[in-house]
Structure formats: C-alpha cells, structure tokens
Design a protein around this motif. Structure first.
Motif, PDB file in Angstrom:
ATOM      1  N   ARG A 304      47.170  45.844  36.417  1.00 36.30           N
ATOM      2  CA  ARG A 304      46.506  44.885  37.301  1.00 36.30           C
ATOM      3  C   ARG A 304      46.679  45.294  38.766  1.00 36.30           C
ATOM      4  N   ALA A 305      47.871  45.784  39.106  1.00 32.95           N
ATOM      5  CA  ALA A 305      48.109  46.239  40.479  1.00 32.95           C
ATOM      6  C   ALA A 305      47.192  47.397  40.839  1.00 32.95           C
ATOM      7  N   LEU A 306      46.965  48.313  39.907  1.00 36.04           N
ATOM      8  CA  LEU A 306      46.056  49.431  40.174  1.00 36.04           C
ATOM      9  C   LEU A 306      44.626  48.935  40.414  1.00 36.04           C
ATOM     10  N   VAL A 307      44.185  47.962  39.612  1.00 37.84           N
ATOM     11  CA  VAL A 307      42.821  47.445  39.784  1.00 37.84           C
ATOM     12  C   VAL A 307      42.687  46.709  41.110  1.00 37.84           C
ATOM     13  N   VAL A 308      43.693  45.901  41.475  1.00 32.28           N
ATOM     14  CA  VAL A 308      43.650  45.154  42.736  1.00 32.28           C
ATOM     15  C   VAL A 308      43.644  46.110  43.924  1.00 32.28           C
ATOM     16  N   LEU A 309      44.479  47.150  43.870  1.00 28.84           N
ATOM     17  CA  LEU A 309      44.491  48.147  44.957  1.00 28.84           C
ATOM     18  C   LEU A 309      43.158  48.870  45.048  1.00 28.84           C
ATOM     19  N   GLN A 310      42.561  49.133  43.904  1.00 30.25           N
ATOM     20  CA  GLN A 310      41.262  49.814  43.908  1.00 30.25           C
ATOM     21  C   GLN A 310      40.188  48.930  44.548  1.00 30.25           C
ATOM     22  N   GLU A 311      40.245  47.623  44.296  1.00 29.89           N
ATOM     23  CA  GLU A 311      39.289  46.714  44.921  1.00 29.89           C
ATOM     24  C   GLU A 311      39.463  46.676  46.443  1.00 29.89           C
ATOM     25  N   ARG A 312      40.699  46.688  46.883  1.00 36.06           N
ATOM     26  CA  ARG A 312      40.968  46.597  48.323  1.00 36.06           C
ATOM     27  C   ARG A 312      40.603  47.865  49.070  1.00 36.06           C
ATOM     28  N   SER A 313      40.603  48.978  48.383  1.00 29.41           N
ATOM     29  CA  SER A 313      40.388  50.265  49.061  1.00 29.41           C
ATOM     30  C   SER A 313      39.025  50.863  48.767  1.00 29.41           C
ATOM     31  N   ASP A 314      38.063  49.999  48.468  1.00 29.73           N
ATOM     32  CA  ASP A 314      36.698  50.471  48.202  1.00 29.73           C
ATOM     33  C   ASP A 314      36.654  51.494  47.076  1.00 29.73           C
ATOM     34  N   ASN A 315      37.326  51.126  45.968  1.00 31.29           N
ATOM     35  CA  ASN A 315      37.295  51.918  44.732  1.00 31.29           C
ATOM     36  C   ASN A 315      37.935  53.297  44.862  1.00 31.29           C
ATOM     37  N   ALA A 316      38.942  53.416  45.729  1.00 28.62           N
ATOM     38  CA  ALA A 316      39.724  54.672  45.754  1.00 28.62           C
ATOM     39  C   ALA A 316      40.489  54.785  44.439  1.00 28.62           C
ATOM     40  N   PRO A 317      40.435  55.935  43.760  1.00 34.30           N
ATOM     41  CA  PRO A 317      40.990  56.012  42.400  1.00 34.30           C
ATOM     42  C   PRO A 317      42.499  56.212  42.346  1.00 34.30           C
ATOM     43  N   ARG A 318      43.105  56.849  43.384  1.00 35.22           N
ATOM     44  CA  ARG A 318      44.514  57.249  43.307  1.00 35.22           C
ATOM     45  C   ARG A 318      45.317  56.504  44.378  1.00 35.22           C
ATOM     46  N   PHE A 319      46.595  56.219  44.010  1.00 37.01           N
ATOM     47  CA  PHE A 319      47.462  55.474  44.926  1.00 37.01           C
ATOM     48  C   PHE A 319      48.866  56.041  44.874  1.00 37.01           C
ATOM     49  N   ARG A 320      49.515  56.009  46.017  1.00 31.90           N
ATOM     50  CA  ARG A 320      50.883  56.496  46.100  1.00 31.90           C
ATOM     51  C   ARG A 320      51.831  55.499  45.422  1.00 31.90           C
ATOM     52  N   VAL A 321      52.973  56.016  45.009  1.00 36.02           N
ATOM     53  CA  VAL A 321      53.984  55.160  44.372  1.00 36.02           C
ATOM     54  C   VAL A 321      54.437  54.079  45.345  1.00 36.02           C
ATOM     55  N   ASP A 322      54.531  54.411  46.644  1.00 30.31           N
ATOM     56  CA  ASP A 322      54.957  53.415  47.635  1.00 30.31           C
ATOM     57  C   ASP A 322      53.997  52.232  47.691  1.00 30.31           C
ATOM     58  N   GLU A 323      52.704  52.492  47.524  1.00 28.92           N
ATOM     59  CA  GLU A 323      51.733  51.396  47.526  1.00 28.92           C
ATOM     60  C   GLU A 323      51.931  50.484  46.313  1.00 28.92           C
ATOM     61  N   LEU A 324      52.238  51.082  45.187  1.00 26.75           N
ATOM     62  CA  LEU A 324      52.488  50.278  43.991  1.00 26.75           C
ATOM     63  C   LEU A 324      53.788  49.489  44.124  1.00 26.75           C
ATOM     64  N   VAL A 325      54.795  50.091  44.762  1.00 23.72           N
ATOM     65  CA  VAL A 325      56.053  49.379  44.996  1.00 23.72           C
ATOM     66  C   VAL A 325      55.801  48.134  45.834  1.00 23.72           C
ATOM     67  N   GLN A 326      55.002  48.285  46.868  1.00 26.22           N
ATOM     68  CA  GLN A 326      54.698  47.153  47.746  1.00 26.22           C
ATOM     69  C   GLN A 326      53.864  46.096  47.020  1.00 26.22           C
ATOM     70  N   GLU A 327      52.922  46.508  46.227  1.00 21.73           N
ATOM     71  CA  GLU A 327      52.064  45.552  45.530  1.00 21.73           C
ATOM     72  C   GLU A 327      52.810  44.800  44.428  1.00 21.73           C
ATOM     73  N   LEU A 328      53.624  45.515  43.678  1.00 21.42           N
ATOM     74  CA  LEU A 328      54.319  44.904  42.549  1.00 21.42           C
ATOM     75  C   LEU A 328      55.605  44.195  42.953  1.00 21.42           C
ATOM     76  N   GLY A 329      56.224  44.632  44.051  1.00 19.22           N
ATOM     77  CA  GLY A 329      57.509  44.069  44.429  1.00 19.22           C
ATOM     78  C   GLY A 329      58.643  44.572  43.564  1.00 19.22           C
ATOM     79  N   TRP A 330      58.474  45.720  42.924  1.00 17.67           N
ATOM     80  CA  TRP A 330      59.502  46.314  42.083  1.00 17.67           C
ATOM     81  C   TRP A 330      60.252  47.387  42.868  1.00 17.67           C
TER      82      TRP A 330
END
Length: 446
Positions: A304-330
């Motif tokens: 879900r975090a990957l899909v939400v990040l993709q929506e926010r970034s105009d369908n950019a397919p790849r994301f850094r681990v730091d972005e996922l850390v911030q989105e998930l709070g893990w």
C-alpha cells in the motif's frame, strides 16, 4: 527385552485381565467424559469418585466381602446419593454447582477415610486391600472382575447409543429438548447416572483420586481434533483405550509402578500432544495462523505504501528505502527485511537501493488501497466514525475485506452517496469530496 515381548504376547492371564480392564476403563471414560466436558460437568466425576469411597467401606462392613460386585454396588449407592445431593443443593438453594460439588466431594471423602481407618483398626481379618480404591491397583484385577466391568461398560455404551440424541440436545439446545416434552432434570440425571457407573468401572484400577483424569483428559484431548460430537466421542474412546493399554504395557516393565497412575500420565501425554499438534485448535496451528496474519498485514502495508508513493509522485515506479521508512514509520532494518521477503514472493524488485512493485505486487497493493479507502468512506458517510479518527479502523479491517464485500461497499456508496468508486481517493486528501460539515463537492480536485 524378553519381558516386554512376553507381555506383548499376552501369555500371562493376569496381564490379559489388566489389559482388557484398562481398555474398558479408558474407552468408557472417554465416551462419558465427552458429554461431561461439553455439559461443563468435568468435576462431577471427581466428586462422584470421592462420594463412592464411603459406599465401598459400608458395603464391606455390612457383608464382610471384598467381592467386586458387592463393593461396586455400595459405591454406586453412595455415588447416586452424591448426585442427588448436588442436584438438591443447586436447585433448592442459592449455592452454585461448583460449590455444591466441593461440599459433596469433601464431606463424602472425609466419611470414607474415617470408615476405612475404622476398618483397618478393627479386628476384621479380611480388610486388607480396601485401600486400593484410594489410589487404584489394576494388578489385583482377575477375570471375574473384568466380566463385571465388561457388563457395566456394555450397559453404559448401550444406554449412550439409545439416548445419544437426547444427550446431544441437552448439551447444545436444552430449550429445544424441553419443547419436545422431555424433562431436562431427568435427562440430566440419566447422564449423571451413567457417569456414576463409569466411575465405578474404573475405581479398582485407577482409584478415587485419579479416576476423574481418565474421565476428563481423553475427552479434552479429543476436543482439540474435531468440532463434531460423534467424532469427539469416538476419538475420546480411542484415546482413553490407548492410554489404558499403554499404561498396562509400561507398568508391566516396572512391576513396582502402579498401572493407574501410568494410564493417567499416558493420557496426559496424549493431551499435550493434541494441544500442540491438532490441525485447527492446536497451539502450533494457532501460532501459524497468527504468524500468517502478521506477515499478511506487513505485506499489505508495504505494498500500500508503494502505491500511495506512486500516486504522489506522478506514477514514478521506484522509491528509495528512506522514502518507504518515512511513509511506513518503520525502522530501516524492518523495511529492508520486508522488501527482501516480498522479493522472494515476486511482489517487488530491489535494485540499487530502490524498491519497485512488480505487476503482481502493484495489483495487490492497489486492491489494499481501494479496500482501505472504501472502508474509510463507508464509516464516515454512515456517521460511524469521525473522519479524523477513521484511519486506524480502516487499517485493521482492510486486510479482511474480500472482493464480494468491496462490491457491496461500492454499491452502497454509489447508490446512497453518489461517490464514484472507480476514482475513490484518500478521504483526508484535497481530492476528497467529503467535508466535515456534511457538504460534498461535486467536482473532484477543486
């Protein structure tokens, strides 16, 4: 080794008697124990066993005989008296069943100990061996004893077969049984009477102290394996019989070890194995289900975090681990570990410190996002939860929603609130049509 093979081939008549008697005790106890456990009368067998002790002593004082039929007759009389007293106390007073059982158990057992002490101190020369009814002495069984036990066991099984439907209704739907014209008290007394006879069957081998274990343990062990009463009854009989046979063989290897306690220990071992290994109700199965649920929730949150990040970034397919850390709070280590696990499941690709959802992962993540948002909209528009507090309930439910439920939610939201479920967005975002005052915007994104 030779002794074990000798026992296994049943050359000794005593071993045959003990083995057959133990099988009867275990199987009969398992059958009646199933009804007692489901009827929540587990301790009734213990109370009846202790109530039987004065009957054994009084039968000996009256007749001077240690014949098993005589002693069992006396034990049955006081056992039935114990049942009637428990029924009287629970129906005519405000005392609960557990307290009534405790009263009858302790009073009758105390009377039995007093009578046994009196017999042992008297000049009667034939009193030796009565104390075996306290802790059991299966090795003292002879063929005549086994015949008596066989008749009693056969009688118990026949009555259970005849009254099986009534006992089943008594356990699961007593009001239905009463509506058919049956007296609940009489059916319950019939069940208690059979438990009395079952206790009498096992007194000589297991004793009043441990007979309750052979009544309860096989039934509880069988309960782990099935949800059906008839299957539980058969399994309990098998587990009880296996405990009796195994206890006989094991105690035969150590002549000073009594058979009754070994039977109880074997039954307890089977109970532990059932509690651990049963496919649905066992501890390992429960742990696997809980572990599977935890891993599924982690997978859903990650995708879900990957899909939400993709929506926010105009369908950019790849994301850094730091972005996922911030989105998930893990923690970063947890995010990296989950990414490696999902890569093995072919849900994400990990390259150069970036994470990208595969087609399969993207489809699952999109489904989770839609589930989360539809449930949020449903809770808010139905005034179940305020919009400021709806995220956590949606987090908890999104993993459980099925396509059929989602289809129903879409139908409700479209019909009652005019929401375009094909373009459902985050209810907290700017594109949402929801407003706290209840005013809805007709155009998305204004």
């Amino acid at each position: 080794m030779f002794d074990f093979l000798h026992v296994l081939h049943l050359h000794d008549a005593t071993v045959r008697s003990v083995l057959f008697g133990s099988l009867l005790i275990g199987a009969t106890g398992g059958v009646l124990g199933s009804f007692a456990v489901l009827r929540r009368r587990s301790l009734m067998g213990d109370a009846l066993a202790h109530a039987a002790l004065p009957g054994v002593a009084l039968a000996f004082l009256w007749t001077g005989s240690k014949s098993l039929p005589v002693l069992i007759s006396g034990a049955t009389c006081t056992g039935v008296l114990g049942v009637l007293l428990i029924q009287f106390i629970t129906t005519r007073t405000r005392i609960k069943a557990d307290a009534a059982i405790g009263i009858v158990l302790t009073v009758f057992f105390g009377i039995g100990i007093v009578l046994l002490t009196h017999i042992q101190r008297s000049l009667v020369g034939n009193q030796a061996g009565l104390d075996k009814f306290l802790f059991g002495q299966a090795a003292s069984m002879v063929e005549d004893d086994v015949r008596v036990m066989s008749v009693m066991s056969l009688l118990i099984i026949v009555v259970v077969l005849l009254l099986y439907k009534e006992f089943k209704a008594l356990i699961f739907d007593p009001k239905f049984l009463q509506s058919l014209g049956y007296s609940l008290q009489r059916v319950d007394l019939a069940l208690m009477g059979l438990i009395v006879l079952t206790v009498m069957v096992g007194l000589q081998a297991v004793g009043v102290v441990l007979i309750a274990a052979m009544l309860i343990t096989p039934a509880v062990a069988a309960r782990f394996w099935t949800e059906r009463l008839h299957v539980m009854v058969v399994l309990a009989a098998f587990i009880g019989g296996l405990s009796g046979a195994s206890g006989t063989f094991l105690s035969a290897q150590a002549p000073r070890v009594p058979t009754g306690p070994v039977m109880v220990l074997v039954a307890t071992g089977l109970f532990v194995l059932s509690g651990l290994l049963a496919p649905r109700r066992g501890l390992l199965a429960r742990w696997r289900r809980q572990r599977s649920n935890v891993l599924r929730e982690r997978r859903h949150h990650f995708l879900r975090a990957l899909v939400v990040l993709q929506e926010r970034s105009d369908n950019a397919p790849r994301f850094r681990v730091d972005e996922l850390v911030q989105e998930l709070g893990w923690e970063r280590r947890r995010v990296a570990g989950e990414a490696r696990r999902l890569r093995r499941l072919h849900l994400v690709d990990c390259r150069d410190g970036h994470v990208q959802a595969t087609a399969q992962g993207l489809a699952e993540g999109t489904f989770v996002v839609k589930s989360h948002r539809l449930w949020e909209h449903y809770l808010v528009y139905r005034d179940i939860v305020n919009a400021d507090h709806v995220d956590r309930p949606a987090d908890e439910v999104e993993h459980l929603l099925t396509p059929d439920i989602l289809e129903r939610l879409e139908e409700i939201l479209q019909r009652d609130h005019g929401i375009d479920t094909e373009r459902v967005v985050d209810i907290h975002g700017r594109g949402s049509q929801y407003r706290p005052a209840g005013r809805e915007r007709n155009e998305v994104g204004t």
